[in-house]
Scaffold this active site. Structure first.
Site, mmCIF file in Angstrom:
data_model
loop_
_atom_site.group_PDB
_atom_site.id
_atom_site.type_symbol
_atom_site.label_atom_id
_atom_site.label_comp_id
_atom_site.label_asym_id
_atom_site.label_seq_id
_atom_site.Cartn_x
_atom_site.Cartn_y
_atom_site.Cartn_z
ATOM 1 N N GLY A 123 12.944 -19.546 58.155
ATOM 2 C CA GLY A 123 13.431 -18.655 59.205
ATOM 3 C C GLY A 123 12.537 -17.470 59.519
ATOM 4 O O GLY A 123 12.879 -16.646 60.377
ATOM 5 N N THR A 124 11.380 -17.374 58.871
ATOM 6 C CA THR A 124 10.533 -16.191 59.124
ATOM 7 C C THR A 124 10.013 -16.176 60.570
ATOM 8 O O THR A 124 9.917 -15.120 61.192
ATOM 9 C CB THR A 124 9.333 -16.152 58.152
ATOM 10 O OG1 THR A 124 8.769 -17.459 58.096
ATOM 11 C CG2 THR A 124 9.748 -15.724 56.770
ATOM 12 N N GLY A 125 9.697 -17.380 61.097
ATOM 13 C CA GLY A 125 9.185 -17.443 62.471
ATOM 14 C C GLY A 125 10.243 -17.012 63.478
ATOM 15 O O GLY A 125 9.969 -16.244 64.406
ATOM 16 N N THR A 142 10.508 -18.593 52.848
ATOM 17 C CA THR A 142 9.896 -18.457 54.169
ATOM 18 C C THR A 142 10.750 -19.092 55.273
ATOM 19 O O THR A 142 10.380 -19.037 56.445
ATOM 20 C CB THR A 142 8.505 -19.122 54.181
ATOM 21 O OG1 THR A 142 8.657 -20.456 53.690
ATOM 22 C CG2 THR A 142 7.516 -18.372 53.319
#
Ligand SMILES: Cc1ncc(COP(=O)(O)O)c(N)n1
Length: 464
Positions: free
Chosen positions: A263-265, A261
């Site tokens: 770097g997903t934002g 997850t």
């Protein structure tokens, strides 16, 4: 359309999964050109952030200025800004270049803490974000902990543990002055049961990605009422034109169990910025496609004469587009509405085939593909004119809103273009007589284009 540029003002992630690196990859994946102004260097990997080295605010400002004076920028995103001084430096550079009205859409991802738990924003920077950056933003994209932090900052102690809390939080975050808030799900457990609980009279819209909303029963994983699979729900609140009108949309998707997850934002906010950069500028396919396909025809021409003829057809198509826009205007369809209308599948199919034939290399084949459209309209124009001339005809010209359309396609100008097209293809075939196999290929292109053309007309009829 020229390539759209998107600027990211964010921190560097040495491991490449988040920050500037993720943003630039996302811009490229969305067909945009990425520029970057770095606010901090991080030594980090997927297990954590080992060290942060801040970029001096004056240099943050300089980088942004260098980009904006030179490269037309269609959207901006901010990520990790590190401290209050860098937030102010970014705001100063943006406000120094744009006034409020001319500023491209700004997506602010209020990065506060990394997924691995490392602080990426000094606590004093929250005030600067709230005062200076949020009011300039088209949208802010906090996750659960960032939303809680921001709300606590304005005296609202809310622990977000349910979908209802998310909706309350997102609405309250609008108070900071951005036009919209996207509160990202994932950290909040939600299920289809919560979606069913949404009051149908509440004006909350539910948009599903990959879930059959109308047939949710098939998703139930057990006999008991509450055994629904876990969902990710992103809550979007948009402030309306009226002071109290807030539009709320829930985007729902099945939850994906993953530890990847990091770097997903950043990726999501960079993708939103890319789409905003392209918004309203991507013309519907038919408008932009015919000139583009005809440019391929020019590129394939090898005499001055054929270059001239092919260029003339582009000018004709551009004129035709202008005429169509003015027809649309007279029917009450504005250019803006035209740009916003998604193309129907039949148009995409036809367009993609034309481009494909254009890229394959054979000029006559491309001409053949284009002629199906040219001749089709010419035939229909003449046929309608003939029908209208019959006594008590079903085609009544007087007061008919399509009269200018019919006049155009049956008129001298367009019929002249049809004649020229026919002469051109005859000349091409005579100059380079086709083998049986090649002739068969041309024939297939003609038949296929005629079928695609018919699909395109049928789609219009079905929508009428
Ligand atoms: C330079 C930089 N910017 C942003 C993030 C947040 O990303 P995540 O929350 O996925 O760790 C990060 N880890 N590093």
């Amino acid at each position: 359309m020229s390539v759209r540029s998107v600027l990211t003002i964010a921190g560097s992630d040495s491991s490449g999964g988040a920050g500037i690196q993720a943003d630039l990859k996302t811009f490229a994946a969305n067909g945009c050109y990425g520029t970057s102004a770095m606010t901090a260097l991080t030594a980090q990997n997927t297990t954590g952030v080992q060290e942060v080295h801040a970029v001096p605010p004056g240099f943050v400002e300089k980088q942004i200025q260098s980009i904006l004076v030179d490269i037309e920028t269609h959207a901006i995103k901010t990520g990790m800004l590190y401290d209050a001084e860098n937030v102010r430096a970014a705001v100063k550079a943006l406000s120094g270049h744009y006034d409020r009205a001319s500023m491209p859409p700004l997506v602010c991802d209020p990065v506060c803490v990394s997924t691995s738990g490392h602080s990426l924003l000094h606590p004093d920077a929250i005030q600067a974000l709230a005062d200076d950056l949020f009011p300039l933003s088209k949208i802010i994209t906090p996750n659960k902990s960032e939303a809680e932090l921001l709300l606590a900052h304005c005296g609202m102690a809310l622990k977000i543990t349910s979908l209802d809390d998310m909706i309350i939080a997102a609405k309250n975050l609008l108070r900071f002055g951005s036009q919209a808030v996207l509160l990202k799900g994932g950290h909040v457990v939600a299920s289809m049961g919560d979606i069913f609980d949404v009051d149908p009279k509440s004006d909350i819209e539910v948009v599903s990605h990959g879930l059959p909303l109308e047939n949710m029963e098939i998703l139930r994983v057990g006999e008991t009422e509450n055994l629904w699979p876990r969902l990710v729900v992103d809550v979007l609140c948009e402030s309306g034109t009226e002071p109290r009108a807030v539009k709320t949309t829930l985007f729902i998707r099945p939850f994906i169990h993953s530890s990847s997850t990091h770097g997903t934002g950043c990726t999501l906010s960079a993708a939103i910025a890319s789409r905003l950069a392209c918004k309203d500028e991507r013309l519907p396919l038919p408008q932009i496609l015919l000139p583009r396909v005809r440019v391929l025809l020019v590129a394939k021409s090898n005499t001055f004469d054929s270059i001239g003829r092919a260029t003339q057809t582009i000018i004709n198509v551009l004129k035709e587009i202008a005429t169509h826009k003015s027809f649309c205007k007279s029917y009450g369809i504005t250019e803006d509405m035209l740009k916003r209308t998604p193309e129907v599948a039949a148009t995409s199919a036809y367009g993609a085939y034309l481009i494909d034939i254009g890229l394959q290399g054979d000029t006559t084949k491309l001409l053949m593909a284009l002629l199906a459209c040219l001749l089709g309209y010419g035939e229909v124009g003449l046929w309608l004119k003939k029908e209208a001339a019959r006594p008590a005809s079903w085609v009544v010209l007087e007061g008919n809103p399509y009269k200018p359309w019919m006049d155009d396609y049956s008129g001298e100008g367009y019929q002249g273009a049809v004649k020229m097209g026919l002469e051109l293809i005859e000349a091409c075939a005579a100059a380079d007589p086709p083998s049986k196999a090649r002739y068969k290929e041309w024939n297939e292109v003609w038949q296929r284009c005629t079928r695609l053309e018919k699909g395109f007309w049928d789609a219009a009829m079905a929508a009428a």
